[in-house]
Design a protein around this motif. Structure first.
Motif, PDB file in Angstrom:
ATOM      1  N   PRO A 155      -1.781  -6.902  12.907  1.00 24.70           N
ATOM      2  CA  PRO A 155      -0.349  -6.961  12.600  1.00 24.70           C
ATOM      3  C   PRO A 155      -0.018  -7.681  11.294  1.00 24.70           C
ATOM      4  N   LEU A 156      -1.006  -8.347  10.685  1.00 28.95           N
ATOM      5  CA  LEU A 156      -0.734  -9.120   9.474  1.00 28.95           C
ATOM      6  C   LEU A 156      -0.780  -8.224   8.240  1.00 28.95           C
ATOM      7  N   LEU A 157      -0.004  -8.571   7.242  1.00 28.10           N
ATOM      8  CA  LEU A 157      -0.020  -7.829   5.990  1.00 28.10           C
ATOM      9  C   LEU A 157      -1.311  -8.126   5.233  1.00 28.10           C
ATOM     10  N   SER A 158      -1.752  -7.160   4.463  1.00 27.39           N
ATOM     11  CA  SER A 158      -2.984  -7.320   3.689  1.00 27.39           C
ATOM     12  C   SER A 158      -2.775  -8.321   2.562  1.00 27.39           C
ATOM     13  N   PRO A 159      -3.779  -9.169   2.270  1.00 26.12           N
ATOM     14  CA  PRO A 159      -3.683 -10.074   1.119  1.00 26.12           C
ATOM     15  C   PRO A 159      -3.773  -9.337  -0.217  1.00 26.12           C
ATOM     16  N   LYS A 160      -4.202  -8.072  -0.177  1.00 25.53           N
ATOM     17  CA  LYS A 160      -4.274  -7.269  -1.398  1.00 25.53           C
ATOM     18  C   LYS A 160      -2.870  -6.785  -1.755  1.00 25.53           C
ATOM     19  N   ILE A 161      -2.306  -7.342  -2.811  1.00 23.81           N
ATOM     20  CA  ILE A 161      -0.904  -7.100  -3.155  1.00 23.81           C
ATOM     21  C   ILE A 161      -0.620  -5.628  -3.368  1.00 23.81           C
ATOM     22  N   HIS A 162      -1.533  -4.910  -4.017  1.00 23.01           N
ATOM     23  CA  HIS A 162      -1.263  -3.498  -4.309  1.00 23.01           C
ATOM     24  C   HIS A 162      -1.153  -2.657  -3.050  1.00 23.01           C
ATOM     25  N   LYS A 163      -1.739  -3.144  -1.939  1.00 25.77           N
ATOM     26  CA  LYS A 163      -1.656  -2.386  -0.691  1.00 25.77           C
ATOM     27  C   LYS A 163      -0.329  -2.587   0.027  1.00 25.77           C
ATOM     28  N   GLU A 164       0.356  -3.685  -0.260  1.00 21.31           N
ATOM     29  CA  GLU A 164       1.593  -4.002   0.455  1.00 21.31           C
ATOM     30  C   GLU A 164       2.838  -3.902  -0.426  1.00 21.31           C
ATOM     31  N   THR A 165       2.672  -3.588  -1.687  1.00 21.24           N
ATOM     32  CA  THR A 165       3.807  -3.402  -2.587  1.00 21.24           C
ATOM     33  C   THR A 165       4.206  -1.937  -2.580  1.00 21.24           C
ATOM     34  N   ALA A 166       5.489  -1.667  -2.425  1.00 21.79           N
ATOM     35  CA  ALA A 166       5.953  -0.280  -2.398  1.00 21.79           C
ATOM     36  C   ALA A 166       5.648   0.388  -3.736  1.00 21.79           C
ATOM     37  N   ASN A 167       4.717   1.322  -3.717  1.00 18.07           N
ATOM     38  CA  ASN A 167       4.382   2.093  -4.912  1.00 18.07           C
ATOM     39  C   ASN A 167       3.854   3.445  -4.460  1.00 18.07           C
ATOM     40  N   ALA A 168       3.655   4.334  -5.402  1.00 16.51           N
ATOM     41  CA  ALA A 168       3.314   5.720  -5.072  1.00 16.51           C
ATOM     42  C   ALA A 168       1.964   5.855  -4.383  1.00 16.51           C
ATOM     43  N   GLY A 169       1.110   4.817  -4.474  1.00 16.09           N
ATOM     44  CA  GLY A 169      -0.208   4.923  -3.867  1.00 16.09           C
ATOM     45  C   GLY A 169      -0.396   4.103  -2.611  1.00 16.09           C
ATOM     46  N   ALA A 170       0.642   3.390  -2.187  1.00 17.77           N
ATOM     47  CA  ALA A 170       0.499   2.473  -1.053  1.00 17.77           C
ATOM     48  C   ALA A 170       0.815   3.162   0.274  1.00 17.77           C
ATOM     49  N   GLY A 171       0.427   2.511   1.345  1.00 15.60           N
ATOM     50  CA  GLY A 171       0.720   3.007   2.690  1.00 15.60           C
ATOM     51  C   GLY A 171      -0.511   3.534   3.383  1.00 15.60           C
TER      52      GLY A 171
END
Length: 346
Positions: A155-171
């Motif tokens: 349930p925790l957010l990933s420490p990898k910022i690019h994985k949790e920042t809304a962008n075209a490659g995330a999710g």
């Protein structure tokens, strides 16, 4: 054997775990180095390679193959630059952020006579290879339905910022989704239509972290699911045919072993524990059988074999750009279906 000079575009977990160990092991590759932005780590593990300060420096070097293993939103830009510089490319999943980007990269590679491969290593997972063997051997009869899961409890957010920042490659649909979408297309072919339901379930998440996709074929339905709130997982692979069923839990050990720093080998690599064998319940020669099926040996090394043969011997890539385009079309359709709440024809 011809050595293919190869460079990575990053040396984080992906470079350290999934690429460098196999490039070092394979007699057909020479690891020349990696682009490193802040941390300079690759020369600690491989003292004789280079740490490139920029993409331009890397592309100007005498290399033949570029591994694009950076965040998904950069794949199109970096792969395009590599191809335009005359380099072959091996691109991590998700191939790109849209099918249109994937099609453009494929067109450039074809025009320049270069090899463009999508890194879909999960085709060589021990669990999936065993499922494919059961289906290919027609042990279940005509397939009626299948369900593939890539579930976790986290349930925790990933420490990898690019994985949790809304962008075209995330999710999660572009993170775990390409694994099981590619497996489904590899096993069953390209569907006629897609229905997708994509959601956010974790508190404070800005990116999708749950999906439920249905692939529509004339004679079967294939369901693909991933989520982060599955504390007790069901089998990752469920396949029902007109003669029987095969159930297989996720069991491939390669990623976990690589993360310990262990190096791959050509003998017992990728061997699952016997207790994770899949269950076959079917009819063979008029007799109903219910038994465990030995799991095949997984081996990501085979993907690098295929990349080598594609470049050195002009064979077809082990996972083609066309394969990557089809996966991206399914992802695009799943998002459109979820937004429009309707089935999308392909």
């Amino acid at each position: 054997m011809k050595k293919i000079k190869t460079a990575l575009l990053s040396y984080g977990m992906s470079g350290q775990v999934f690429h460098a160990p196999f490039l070092e092991l394979h007699d057909g590759f020479e690891l020349t180095g990696s682009w490193e932005r802040s941390k300079k780590l690759i020369q600690t593990d491989y003292p004789n390679v280079k740490s490139y300060a920029s993409l331009e420096e890397l592309l100007a070097d005498d290399i033949e193959l570029v591994v694009v293993n950076t965040p998904v939103e950069t794949h199109y830009e970096y792969a395009k630059k590599a191809l335009l510089a005359g380099k072959h490319a091996l691109v991590e999943k998700a191939f790109t952020t849209t099918a249109a980007e994937a099609e453009e990269l494929n067109a450039i590679a074809k025009e320049k006579g270069l090899k463009l491969t999508v890194y879909q290593n999960r085709r060589w997972d021990s669990d999936f290879m065993t499922v494919k063997q059961v289906v290919d051997q027609n042990l279940l009869g005509d397939i009626v339905e299948a369900e593939f899961h890539f579930d976790r409890y986290n349930p925790l957010l990933s420490p990898k910022i690019h994985k949790e920042t809304a962008n075209a490659g995330a999710g999660v649909l572009k993170d775990l989704g390409p694994h099981i979408i590619d497996q489904a297309l590899y096993l069953f072919g390209y569907p006629e239509a897609v229905h997708g339901d994509v959601r956010i379930t974790r508190e404070n998440s800005l990116v999708d972290d749950w999906f439920d996709i249905s692939l529509y074929y004339p004679d079967k339905r294939v369901r693909l699911k991933a989520g982060f709130f599955v504390r007790e997982a069901i089998p990752a692979y469920i396949v029902h045919g007109k003669k029987g069923t095969f159930l297989k839990q996720r069991g491939d050990i390669q990623e976990d072993v690589l993360k310990t720093g262990a190096k791959p080998n050509r003998t017992d690599w990728g061997t699952e524990a016997a207790e994770k064998e899949g269950l076959l319940h079917t009819e063979i020669n008029g007799e109903v059988v219910r038994k465990n099926i030995p799991t095949l040996q997984g081996n990501y090394y085979a993907l690098f074999d295929g990349v080598y043969e594609a470049i050195a011997e002009n064979k077809t890539e082990p996972v083609t750009a066309e394969d990557g385009i089809k996966t991206m079309k399914v992802i695009d359709a799943a998002y459109a279906s979820s937004e429009q709440k309707k089935i999308i024809q392909l």
